[in-house]
Design an enzyme around this catalytic site. Structure first.
Site, PDB file in Angstrom:
ATOM      1  N   ASP A  12      58.837  49.804  48.685  1.00  0.00           N
ATOM      2  CA  ASP A  12      57.599  49.044  48.727  1.00  0.00           C
ATOM      3  C   ASP A  12      57.979  47.577  48.458  1.00  0.00           C
ATOM      4  O   ASP A  12      59.032  47.309  47.885  1.00  0.00           O
ATOM      5  CB  ASP A  12      56.673  49.598  47.639  1.00  0.00           C
ATOM      6  CG  ASP A  12      55.486  48.716  47.394  1.00  0.00           C
ATOM      7  OD1 ASP A  12      54.812  48.356  48.377  1.00  0.00           O
ATOM      8  OD2 ASP A  12      55.245  48.374  46.220  1.00  0.00           O
ATOM      9  N   ASP A  14      55.577  44.557  47.385  1.00  0.00           N
ATOM     10  CA  ASP A  14      54.900  43.927  46.251  1.00  0.00           C
ATOM     11  C   ASP A  14      54.842  44.861  45.047  1.00  0.00           C
ATOM     12  O   ASP A  14      54.371  45.983  45.150  1.00  0.00           O
ATOM     13  CB  ASP A  14      53.483  43.505  46.658  1.00  0.00           C
ATOM     14  CG  ASP A  14      53.494  42.581  47.881  1.00  0.00           C
ATOM     15  OD1 ASP A  14      54.439  41.774  48.006  1.00  0.00           O
ATOM     16  OD2 ASP A  14      52.577  42.681  48.713  1.00  0.00           O
TER      17      ASP A  14
HETATM   18 MG   LIG Z   1      53.305  47.756  45.660  1.00  0.00          MG
END
Ligand SMILES: [Mg+2]
Ligand SMILES: [Zn+2]
Length: 193
Positions: A12, A14
């Site tokens: 992922d 962020d």
């Molecule tokens: Mg995230």
């Protein structure tokens, strides 16, 4: 020497690689801030034969916070920072749609991750996903891969919000700790045929 990748680490963006918190939305390259352990963690993964693939929901595009040219600038900057540190990403896959819009790519849909597996011609077997949100973990479960939930970014909030519904293979304080766990655990078959 870095070996040719034999499997994928889905990451992922962020709250996993770069700094994030509830209420914040990364809209400009200048706001990119890697967590202190990100470089080290990615080097360890590459050294263990993982291709590094970012899968990210960028609903800010659908919601009008930023446009695709700006997202591309942000991703060029991320590539640049990592490259400066000797790290190459195999790809960044993003869903630009707002939540609530019907699309097939928004996590927890495994659509983008499956596309990456196809494009890189790597198996789901042995793959892993690291993320701070339930959507990352649910995606990983649908793919049948190892899931590592991080406490960075929205991680702590997500744990409170989803409780026992959030069922990762492992929980870690941050990406580096998650990677260290992976590389010493039975979940990696590196070195075996
Ligand atoms: Mg995230
Ligand atoms: Zn989408």
């Amino acid at each position: 020497m870095t070996r040719a990748p034999r499997r994928i680490a889905f990451l992922d963006r962020d709250g996993t690689l770069v700094w994030d918190r509830p209420g914040f939305y990364l809209r400009r390259p200048g706001q990119l801030r890697l967590y202190s352990g990100t470089i080290r963690a990615l080097r360890l993964l590459r050294g263990a034969g993982y291709a590094l693939v970012v899968v990210t929901n960028q609903s800010g595009i659908g919601r009008g916070f930023l446009d695709i040219p700006m997202l591309r600038r942000i991703h060029r900057e991320l590539h640049r920072i990592l490259k400066r540190n000797g790290i190459r990403l195999a790809g960044i896959y993003y869903c630009p749609h707002a939540p609530g819009v019907t699309c097939r790519c928004r996590k927890p849909s495994p659509y983008l991750a499956r596309r990456a597996l196809r494009e890189l011609r790597l198996p789901a077997r042995g793959a892993v996903i690291f993320g701070d949100k339930r959507a990352d973990i649910d995606l990983g479960r649908q793919l049948g891969v190892t899931t590592v939930h991080l406490r960075t970014g929205h991680g702590r909030d997500q744990r409170e919000k989803h409780g026992k519904a959030l069922r990762p293979t492992h929980r870690a304080r941050n990406l580096l700790e998650g990677v260290r766990w992976l590389l010493r655990s039975a979940h990696t078959d590196y070195g075996r045929p």
